[in-house]
Write an enzyme that holds these catalytic residues in place. Structure first.
Site, PDB file in Angstrom:
ATOM      1  N   GLU A   1       0.833  -1.203   0.000  1.00 43.11           N
ATOM      2  CA  GLU A   1       0.000   0.000   0.000  1.00 43.11           C
ATOM      3  C   GLU A   1       0.863   1.246   0.000  1.00 43.11           C
ATOM      4  OE1 GLU A   1      -3.167   2.426   2.851  1.00 43.11           O
ATOM      5  OE2 GLU A   1      -2.669   0.333   3.298  1.00 43.11           O
TER       6      GLU A   1
ATOM      7  N   LYS B   1      -7.669 -15.585  16.243  1.00 43.78           N
ATOM      8  CA  LYS B   1      -7.923 -15.091  14.892  1.00 43.78           C
ATOM      9  C   LYS B   1      -9.377 -14.680  14.682  1.00 43.78           C
ATOM     10  CE  LYS B   1      -4.154 -17.986  13.271  1.00 43.78           C
ATOM     11  NZ  LYS B   1      -3.709 -19.133  12.483  1.00 43.78           N
TER      12      LYS B   1
ATOM     13  N   ASP C   1       2.208 -14.468  12.181  1.00 41.19           N
ATOM     14  CA  ASP C   1       1.028 -15.011  11.523  1.00 41.19           C
ATOM     15  C   ASP C   1       0.127 -13.846  11.117  1.00 41.19           C
ATOM     16  OD1 ASP C   1      -1.251 -16.280  10.682  1.00 41.19           O
ATOM     17  OD2 ASP C   1      -1.312 -17.709  12.353  1.00 41.19           O
TER      18      ASP C   1
ATOM     19  N   HIS D   1      -2.451  10.448  -1.214  1.00 45.55           N
ATOM     20  CA  HIS D   1      -2.668   9.171  -1.886  1.00 45.55           C
ATOM     21  C   HIS D   1      -2.649   9.324  -3.401  1.00 45.55           C
ATOM     22  CE1 HIS D   1      -3.506   5.948   1.062  1.00 45.55           C
ATOM     23  NE2 HIS D   1      -3.775   6.949   1.879  1.00 45.55           N
TER      24      HIS D   1
END
Length: 538
Positions: A217, A349, A425, A523
């Site tokens: 990004e 998670k 992870d 951006h």
């Protein structure tokens, strides 16, 4: 013919010798084996024992170091793995159901030494066809071939033929496929290139850190870097870790709710904690049971174990300890039916209230006071605008959206980027991104106090993807590679504070960009590309 024997005369010298009396033995001592040694025996023994104990001390030190760093004393080579697969080929294996005709592809380590390229290509073509036809399982190529790179290449070609889609843009060369065998990945066909940028220096608790961030990004690294600059110019941030405990919560069931309640009372009784801790802690030299919290739903009981795990993230460690306790409980509760080692009360998670309230992994708070001139010159906004925006966006806006532990601007962005770079992870970004950002004006309204509170950062510096070369290099850059030699768990705890400090920098910079109306402009400048990616993928 007359043959007469002639008498042989004894030589005079022999007669004289035989007539002499026998020699008398001398009084000299008999020779010893040690007489041939270049040095006295006691010196030789001294040198031997000195060398012996020196070598033993060296080996024990190396083994101790490997154990502390979770490094295996011996790594099984591919040739050994292939040999073991041949020896135990007849044993039942739920993952290995090959037919006898597939055994012709088992190739020893040196089978291709001296083979011509044409022969190797012909053999690879046969194996590719076998995989495409379903005769050879794709997952078994590494054990059959004894060559991880070759297995990945063959699997890749078979995949392209089965799907009739090209993988031209996915690189195959330049990766150590043996490093992931049996460790953190299966059935590779290549690897994805993710750029790693550096934000910093992040001044945290008086120490500077250059933070690696893996992400695709635009503006993310640049924005976090600006936040680090503002924090550094204001004297740095302070980070405190106030809880450290990984959780696992099995689900068990009884015939009646009364029996489930009896187990709940037993587990939560402080008098039983010591006994349960001894049973639980046998699973690892780092696992230490901290507490047990139970939740009842009818006759079902959810048992949430919390324990320390050293520098490891600790899911396997906790699971083994939980299994030990469950086995022990069956003696007094034989009617207990274990539904599953994980009943989602852990909660792993998933974005859950229990993690937001009770914490999971490392619970950290990080704060800094940003001076008024830094807010104006570096962040291009003012303190009042930031305080108001934080209240209306991060707090009120998140509340009306029904956010659960997401009272922040984009903490997940920074957590994901640091996780990818350091081999964590990525899926645990979900609970690790629980964060509430607070801002207030201090020092007569001139300066800004900003803080982030993150109750469930789940990180490790040993095991899994942290052992791969690239990720290990990023951990080394932060000074948290491997297990801590001074204090168990210190490296993982430090990494958690760096994640929180980086999130603080990211929150500060993005909120300033929004307050100053710079978000869209930045951006459009850094996150736009004129390249047609559809042509590349085709």
């Amino acid at each position: 013919m007359d043959v007469r024997q002639r008498k042989t005369k004894t030589p005079q010298s022999v007669k004289i010798a035989t007539s002499e009396p026998p020699m008398k033995p001398h009084n000299h001592p008999l020779p010893k084996a040690s007489d041939v040694l270049p040095l006295p025996l006691y010196l030789i023994n001294g040198l031997f024992f000195t060398m012996f104990f020196s070598v033993m001390y060296f080996l024990l030190t190396r083994w101790r170091e490997k154990i502390r760093n979770s490094t295996p004393l011996h790594v099984v080579t591919l040739s050994e793995l292939a040999a073991l697969s041949v020896i135990y080929r007849s044993n039942e294996d739920a993952w290995d159901v090959e037919e006898e005709e597939n055994e012709k592809f088992i190739i020893e380590e040196d089978s291709h030494m001296g083979a011509s390229p044409a022969t190797t290509l012909e053999e690879d073509e046969q194996i590719v066809n076998s995989v495409v036809e379903g005769k050879t399982p794709s997952y078994s190529l590494e054990s059959k071939l004894g060559d991880c790179k070759r297995a990945a290449s063959i699997r890749r070609e078979a995949l392209q033929r089965i799907t009739r889609k090209s993988l031209e843009g996915l690189p195959l060369e330049g990766f150590d496929y043996e490093s992931i065998l049996g460790q953190c990945y299966e059935m590779p066909v290549g690897y994805v290139q993710i750029p790693v940028g550096i934000a910093g220096p992040l001044l945290l608790n008086g120490t500077k850190y250059m933070v690696p961030m893996g992400m695709t990004e635009g503006c993310l690294v640049a924005s976090t870097n600006r936040g680090c600059k503002a924090i550094y110019a204001s004297g740095g941030a302070t980070c405190t870790l106030f809880k450290d405990g990984m959780t696992r919560a099995p689900a068990v069931r009884f015939g009646t709710a009364k029996r489930a309640a009896e187990l709940k009372f037993y587990l939560e009784n402080p008098l039983n904690h010591e006994t349960l801790s001894v049973i639980f802690n046998k699973s690892s030299r780092f696992a230490r049971l901290q507490g047990i919290q139970c939740a009842m739903v009818g006759k079902n009981l959810y048992i949430r174990f919390t324990c320390s795990t050293g520098d490891a993230m600790g899911m396997n460690m906790v699971s083994k300890g939980v299994q030990n306790v469950l086995d022990y409980l069956e003696n007094d509760f034989p009617d207990m039916d274990v539904i599953g080692i994980s009943g989602s009360f852990c909660s792993d998670k998933k974005s859950t209230a229990v993690n937001w309230i009770e914490g999971r992994g490392k619970s950290v708070v990080c704060e800094a006071i940003i001076k008024e001139e830094i807010v104006t010159k570096v962040l291009k906004t003012n303190v009042a605008a930031l305080v108001e925006l934080n209240m209306l966006k991060n707090l009120t806006g998140s509340a009306i959206a029904g956010a659960l532990g997401r009272f922040n601007a984009h903490a997940s962005n920074i957590v994901s980027a640091v996780y990818i770079a350091t081999g964590q992870d990525p899926a645990q970004n979900i609970e690790s991104s629980h964060c509430i950002t607070m801002m207030e004006a201090v020092n007569d309204g001139k300066d800004l106090r900003i803080s982030v509170t993150k109750p469930s950062i789940e990180v490790s510096t040993v095991g899994g993807g942290t052992q791969l070369a690239s990720q290990s290099a990023c951990l080394n850059l932060l000074g948290v590679k491997g297990a801590s030699k001074e204090l168990a768990g210190a490296n993982a705890r430090l990494l958690a504070t760096i994640v929180a400090g980086s999130a603080l920098a990211g929150e500060l910079s993005l909120m300033s960009a929004i307050a100053a109306g710079q978000l869209v402009k930045s951006h459009m400048k850094y996150n736009r590309s004129s390249k047609d990616v559809t042509k590349i993928s085709s």
